[in-house]
Design an enzyme around this catalytic site. Structure first.
Site, PDB file in Angstrom:
ATOM      1  N   MET A 173       0.853  -1.194   0.000  1.00 53.31           N
ATOM      2  CA  MET A 173       0.000   0.000   0.000  1.00 53.31           C
ATOM      3  C   MET A 173       0.891   1.247   0.000  1.00 53.31           C
ATOM      4  O   MET A 173       0.442   2.344   0.361  1.00 53.31           O
ATOM      5  CB  MET A 173      -0.942  -0.007   1.206  1.00 53.31           C
ATOM      6  N   HIS A 200       9.430  -3.613   3.035  1.00 51.24           N
ATOM      7  CA  HIS A 200       9.027  -3.816   1.639  1.00 51.24           C
ATOM      8  C   HIS A 200      10.249  -4.114   0.762  1.00 51.24           C
ATOM      9  O   HIS A 200      10.202  -4.955  -0.131  1.00 51.24           O
ATOM     10  CB  HIS A 200       8.353  -2.557   1.081  1.00 51.24           C
ATOM     11  N   SER A 224       9.435  -0.809  11.787  1.00 53.29           N
ATOM     12  CA  SER A 224       8.054  -0.417  11.497  1.00 53.29           C
ATOM     13  C   SER A 224       8.010   1.100  11.398  1.00 53.29           C
ATOM     14  O   SER A 224       8.745   1.799  12.113  1.00 53.29           O
ATOM     15  CB  SER A 224       7.145  -0.880  12.640  1.00 53.29           C
TER      16      SER A 224
HETATM   17  O1  PAF Z   1      -0.057  -5.575   3.657  1.00 59.69           O
HETATM   18  C1  PAF Z   1      -0.522  -4.704   2.891  1.00 59.69           C
HETATM   19  O2  PAF Z   1       0.122  -3.686   2.615  1.00 59.69           O
HETATM   20  C2  PAF Z   1      -1.910  -4.905   2.287  1.00 59.69           C
HETATM   21  O3  PAF Z   1      -2.754  -5.549   3.174  1.00 59.69           O
HETATM   22  C3  PAF Z   1      -1.869  -5.621   0.922  1.00 59.69           C
HETATM   23  C4  PAF Z   1      -1.348  -7.038   1.051  1.00 59.69           C
HETATM   24  C5  PAF Z   1      -1.011  -4.859  -0.052  1.00 59.69           C
HETATM   25  C6  PAF Z   1      -3.288  -5.714   0.348  1.00 59.69           C
HETATM   26  O4  PAF Z   1      -3.835  -4.456   0.154  1.00 59.69           O
END
Ligand code: PAF
EC number: 6.3.2.1
Length: 282
Positions: A30, A37, A185
């Site tokens: 998101m 990430h 985080s």
């Molecule tokens: O973990 C997230 O950022 C969201 O829940 C995801 C997996 C991208 C789904 O919108």
């Protein structure tokens, strides 16, 4: 890196890659990217020819009391980070592109949801399952990458892939930690200096639990007691839960064996932190 905003263009581009037998790794996000990430992207790059990342703040997974509009966004910065991490395609659809009209199909996640954080977020995982189903169909990746930090989401996605027969390998990537063990985080910035020091106790308490299990403890209640004691003794945080489940079913564990999840959530003044360990107990 190519930034793509429509489903049709992305499908067209990926069709060409697939014709050349390229494997595709998918990292759904998101946005507001952080090291967690980027660790997913790193794994995806190592295991696939092509890496697709999506950035989409999915309105379906926000509850009525959760502020979809206030969710942090910074597309320019994210584009730079994704390009530096060697993402090949960055998919950034609008809400209208993903949901052009009201959905006529509703996905409802029946298992693995009414525990841990899911307890307080009714409907949240239905929204996650819906958007991932759409993204999986659009991208048709060989592998999809999720952090183990959100162990419940990982368990729900495992269920989604099994139940709906997606030919996708789910990869759960180890939590990225600070030197003292605190899980990275974006919320850590809300901790005061004292709280930041105390926050390292979350991981320490989990490691104590692991040690006790390795030494032979098999009663979940004893382990929960040990972790809670450690958190209460060494932090001023309010312990929201310490729970143990079989993994990935998230069913109660009568005794500790096989794959188990020990998960905790605590609340400091301005930050709610979660952490967990997934252990395989012979
Ligand atoms: O973990 C997230 O950022 C969201 O829940 C995801 C997996 C991208 C789904 O919108």
């Amino acid at each position: 890196m190519r930034v793509v905003t429509t489903k049709a263009e992305l499908q067209q581009l990926l069709k060409i890659e697939k014709k050349q037998q390229k494997t595709i790794g998918f990292v759904p996000t998101m946005g507001y990217l952080h090291e967690g990430h980027l660790a997913l992207v790193k794994h995806a790059c190592q295991e696939n020819d092509i890496v697709v990342m999506s950035i989409f703040v999915n309105p379906l997974q926000f509850g009525p009391k959760e502020d979809f509009d206030a969710y942090p966004r910074n597309q320019k910065r994210d584009e730079q980070l994704a390009a530096d991490a060697e993402v090949d395609y960055l998919f950034v659809p609008s809400v209208e592109e993903m949901y052009p009209y009201p959905l006529s199909i509703k996905l409802s996640v029946e298992q693995r949801v009414n525990v841990l954080c899911g307890n307080n977020r009714p409907g949240h995982f239905d929204g996650v399952a819906t958007v991932l189903t759409k993204l999986f169909h659009i991208i048709m990746p060989d592998r999809a990458y999720f952090g183990r930090k959100d162990a419940q989401q990982l368990a729900v996605v495992d269920g989604l892939i099994q139940d709906l027969d997606f030919p996708i390998k789910l990869v759960g990537v180890e939590t990225v930690r600070e030197a003292d063990g605190l899980a990275k985080s974006s919320r850590n910035v809300y901790l005061t200096d004292t709280e930041r020091k105390e926050a390292a106790v979350l991981y320490k308490s989990l490691k104590q639990a692991e040690k006790a299990i390795l030494e032979g403890e098999r009663k979940p209640a004893q382990i929960i007691h040990l972790v809670k004691n450690c958190l209460n003794k060494h932090t001023n945080a309010q312990v929201e839960y310490v729970e143990i489940y079989q993994y990935p079913t998230l069913k109660e564990a009568a005794s500790l064996h096989g794959m188990i999840l020990i998960a905790i959530a605590v609340r400091f003044k301005k930050a709610r932190l979660i952490d967990n360990l997934i252990l395989e107990i012979p």
